[in-house]
Design an enzyme around this catalytic site. Structure first.
Site, PDB file in Angstrom:
ATOM      1  NE  ARG A  70     -20.555   9.354-109.862  1.00 21.34           N
ATOM      2  CZ  ARG A  70     -19.740   8.728-110.718  1.00 21.34           C
ATOM      3  NH1 ARG A  70     -20.162   7.629-111.348  1.00 21.34           N
ATOM      4  NH2 ARG A  70     -18.528   9.172-110.955  1.00 21.34           N
ATOM      5  CE  LYS A  77     -14.828   5.076-117.150  1.00 20.58           C
ATOM      6  NZ  LYS A  77     -15.301   6.456-117.396  1.00 20.58           N
ATOM      7  NE  ARG A  88     -16.038  12.612-112.413  1.00 19.70           N
ATOM      8  CZ  ARG A  88     -17.309  12.400-112.764  1.00 19.70           C
ATOM      9  NH1 ARG A  88     -18.220  13.325-112.519  1.00 19.70           N
ATOM     10  NH2 ARG A  88     -17.663  11.279-113.346  1.00 19.70           N
ATOM     11  NE  ARG A 145     -10.253   7.504-112.706  1.00 24.90           N
ATOM     12  CZ  ARG A 145     -11.509   7.030-112.691  1.00 24.90           C
ATOM     13  NH1 ARG A 145     -11.758   5.792-112.354  1.00 24.90           N
ATOM     14  NH2 ARG A 145     -12.484   7.825-113.032  1.00 24.90           N
ATOM     15  NE  ARG A 158     -23.178   9.588-113.547  1.00 24.80           N
ATOM     16  CZ  ARG A 158     -21.902   9.318-113.731  1.00 24.80           C
ATOM     17  NH1 ARG A 158     -21.534   8.254-114.408  1.00 24.80           N
ATOM     18  NH2 ARG A 158     -20.986  10.117-113.245  1.00 24.80           N
TER      19      ARG A 158
HETATM   20  P1  AP5 Z   1     -21.911   6.098-117.409  1.00 24.94           P
HETATM   21  O1  AP5 Z   1     -22.034   4.751-118.000  1.00 24.94           O
HETATM   22  O2  AP5 Z   1     -22.297   6.295-115.980  1.00 24.94           O
HETATM   23  O3  AP5 Z   1     -20.453   6.694-117.708  1.00 24.94           O
HETATM   24  P2  AP5 Z   1     -19.027   6.302-117.085  1.00 24.94           P
HETATM   25  O4  AP5 Z   1     -18.050   6.260-118.207  1.00 24.94           O
HETATM   26  O5  AP5 Z   1     -19.141   5.109-116.215  1.00 24.94           O
HETATM   27  O6  AP5 Z   1     -18.753   7.634-116.267  1.00 24.94           O
HETATM   28  P3  AP5 Z   1     -18.242   7.832-114.766  1.00 24.94           P
HETATM   29  O7  AP5 Z   1     -18.614   9.260-114.430  1.00 24.94           O
HETATM   30  O8  AP5 Z   1     -18.730   6.768-113.845  1.00 24.94           O
HETATM   31  O9  AP5 Z   1     -16.717   7.697-114.944  1.00 24.94           O
HETATM   32  P4  AP5 Z   1     -15.629   8.180-114.007  1.00 24.94           P
HETATM   33  O10 AP5 Z   1     -14.452   7.504-114.550  1.00 24.94           O
HETATM   34  O11 AP5 Z   1     -15.513   9.657-113.903  1.00 24.94           O
HETATM   35  O12 AP5 Z   1     -16.147   7.758-112.550  1.00 24.94           O
HETATM   36  P5  AP5 Z   1     -15.792   6.510-111.607  1.00 24.94           P
HETATM   37  O13 AP5 Z   1     -17.019   6.104-110.921  1.00 24.94           O
HETATM   38  O14 AP5 Z   1     -15.007   5.507-112.342  1.00 24.94           O
HETATM   39  O15 AP5 Z   1     -22.783   7.105-118.325  1.00 24.94           O
HETATM   40  C1  AP5 Z   1     -22.926   8.477-117.960  1.00 24.94           C
HETATM   41  C2  AP5 Z   1     -24.379   8.912-118.233  1.00 24.94           C
HETATM   42  O16 AP5 Z   1     -24.619   8.868-119.643  1.00 24.94           O
HETATM   43  C3  AP5 Z   1     -25.457   8.028-117.583  1.00 24.94           C
HETATM   44  O17 AP5 Z   1     -26.511   8.849-117.191  1.00 24.94           O
HETATM   45  C4  AP5 Z   1     -25.896   7.078-118.725  1.00 24.94           C
HETATM   46  O18 AP5 Z   1     -27.252   6.688-118.576  1.00 24.94           O
HETATM   47  C5  AP5 Z   1     -25.691   7.957-119.964  1.00 24.94           C
HETATM   48  N1  AP5 Z   1     -25.236   7.204-121.145  1.00 24.94           N
HETATM   49  C6  AP5 Z   1     -24.305   6.234-121.177  1.00 24.94           C
HETATM   50  N2  AP5 Z   1     -24.103   5.800-122.442  1.00 24.94           N
HETATM   51  C7  AP5 Z   1     -24.932   6.552-123.219  1.00 24.94           C
HETATM   52  C8  AP5 Z   1     -25.178   6.594-124.632  1.00 24.94           C
HETATM   53  N3  AP5 Z   1     -24.530   5.782-125.487  1.00 24.94           N
HETATM   54  N4  AP5 Z   1     -26.086   7.486-125.095  1.00 24.94           N
HETATM   55  C9  AP5 Z   1     -26.742   8.322-124.245  1.00 24.94           C
HETATM   56  N5  AP5 Z   1     -26.548   8.330-122.906  1.00 24.94           N
HETATM   57  C10 AP5 Z   1     -25.651   7.450-122.400  1.00 24.94           C
HETATM   58  O19 AP5 Z   1     -14.813   7.189-110.558  1.00 24.94           O
HETATM   59  C11 AP5 Z   1     -15.288   8.136-109.639  1.00 24.94           C
HETATM   60  C12 AP5 Z   1     -14.139   8.634-108.780  1.00 24.94           C
HETATM   61  O20 AP5 Z   1     -13.596   7.547-108.012  1.00 24.94           O
HETATM   62  C13 AP5 Z   1     -12.936   9.225-109.522  1.00 24.94           C
HETATM   63  O21 AP5 Z   1     -13.121  10.576-109.888  1.00 24.94           O
HETATM   64  C14 AP5 Z   1     -11.831   9.046-108.485  1.00 24.94           C
HETATM   65  O22 AP5 Z   1     -11.945  10.019-107.487  1.00 24.94           O
HETATM   66  C15 AP5 Z   1     -12.183   7.694-107.864  1.00 24.94           C
HETATM   67  N6  AP5 Z   1     -11.527   6.582-108.554  1.00 24.94           N
HETATM   68  C16 AP5 Z   1     -12.143   5.569-109.248  1.00 24.94           C
HETATM   69  N7  AP5 Z   1     -11.240   4.715-109.737  1.00 24.94           N
HETATM   70  C17 AP5 Z   1     -10.023   5.179-109.355  1.00 24.94           C
HETATM   71  C18 AP5 Z   1      -8.692   4.740-109.582  1.00 24.94           C
HETATM   72  N8  AP5 Z   1      -8.420   3.647-110.302  1.00 24.94           N
HETATM   73  N9  AP5 Z   1      -7.678   5.467-109.054  1.00 24.94           N
HETATM   74  C19 AP5 Z   1      -7.925   6.584-108.321  1.00 24.94           C
HETATM   75  N10 AP5 Z   1      -9.158   7.078-108.082  1.00 24.94           N
HETATM   76  C20 AP5 Z   1     -10.199   6.372-108.597  1.00 24.94           C
HETATM   77 MG    MG Z   2     -19.019   4.776-114.139  1.00 26.98          MG
END
Ligand code: AP5
Ligand code: MG
Length: 210
Positions: free
Chosen positions: A155, A13, A166, A88, A122
């Site tokens: 992270r 994402k 997660r 979410r 990552r």
């Molecule tokens: P990346 O693009 O970083 O993936 P992502 O989908 O953004 O994954 P996240 O881990 O950030 O999602 P998440 O939802 O768990 O975390 P968030 O920060 O939102 O890609 C991942 C890796 O793969 C990278 O190394 C990239 O280079 C590689 N890659 C990408 N695309 C690729 C491809 N096509 N081919 C090969 N490699 C590729 O949330 C974190 C925490 O915050 C949550 O757990 C929660 O505690 C809190 N939080 C956030 N939002 C909320 C909410 N709305 N409500 C409650 N808690 C929340």
């Molecule tokens: Mg992300």
């Protein structure tokens, strides 16, 4: 264009949203990144959410909704945005509908085995939040960001135990949003397993831009 990016941890994402900023000319709003900045700044919000985030659990709905509502009140989001990581839960989606009408919900689909591979390699820039991968998206210099030169870090929630938590939370609380938005005719599914370029191409196609 007002977009929501849905998908499991590691679906890509954040990576595709960074490209989407150029493609759609809208800001990228990642609730995870906003929370991580608050943790780095050791603000009251950061202190409140630190333990939850590092363990891979969700922050409470009210806090997440308040943060997004404030951000979407700012001028730069009026013509569009990419919301990455919000909503979410169904509760968050219903709250969002009260203050903003989205145009499309893009669902990035990948199997769990790929998630582990992506998250364990990552690296994230401490300064600008850009995402890299030690195999799939190598930074030019091992420990520095290509975009701003900032230091790269792993992270805390990318440890195996937190990744499993997660994924569990995603299955229980976030997957129901897929049907919720499909029923509203807003959902587009994208196969997110291919290379970044191929996922970007599918994204553009989903928006009718190619
Ligand atoms: P990346 O693009 O970083 O993936 P992502 O989908 O953004 O994954 P996240 O881990 O950030 O999602 P998440 O939802 O768990 O975390 P968030 O920060 O939102 O890609 C991942 C890796 O793969 C990278 O190394 C990239 O280079 C590689 N890659 C990408 N695309 C690729 C491809 N096509 N081919 C090969 N490699 C590729 O949330 C974190 C925490 O915050 C949550 O757990 C929660 O505690 C809190 N939080 C956030 N939002 C909320 C909410 N709305 N409500 C409650 N808690 C929340
Ligand atoms: Mg992300």
């Amino acid at each position: 264009m007002k977009l929501i990016f849905l998908g499991s941890p590691g679906a890509g994402k954040g990576t595709i949203a960074a490209k989407g900023v150029e493609i759609c000319k809208v800001p990228h709003i990642s609730t995870g990144a906003l929370f991580r900045s608050a943790i780095t700044a050791m603000s009251p919000l950061g202190c409140q959410v630190k333990a939850l985030i590092e363990a891979g659990r969700l922050v409470d709905d009210e806090t997440a909704i308040f943060l997004v509502k404030e951000r979407l009140a700012q001028e730069d989001t009026q013509s569009g945005y990419i919301l990455d990581g919000f909503p979410r839960t169904i509760f968050q989606a219903e709250a969002l509908a009260q203050f903003s009408a989205v145009d499309k919900v893009v669902n990035f689909d990948i199997p769990d085995a790929v998630v582990l591979e992506r998250l364990s390699g990552r690296r994230v820039c401490r300064k600008c939040g850009a995402n890299f991968h030690i195999i799939f998206n190598k930074p030019k210099q091992e420990q520095h960001c290509d975009v701003c030169g900032g230091e790269l870090f792993i992270r805390k929630d990318d440890q195996e135990e937190a990744i499993r938590e997660r994924l569990e939370v995603y299955r229980e609380q976030t997957i129901p949003l897929i049907e919720y938005y499909r029923k509203q005719g807003l959902l587009v599914d994208i196969d997110a397993q291919g290379s970044v370029d191929s996922v970007v191409a599918s994204f553009k196609q989903a928006l009718g831009m190619q």
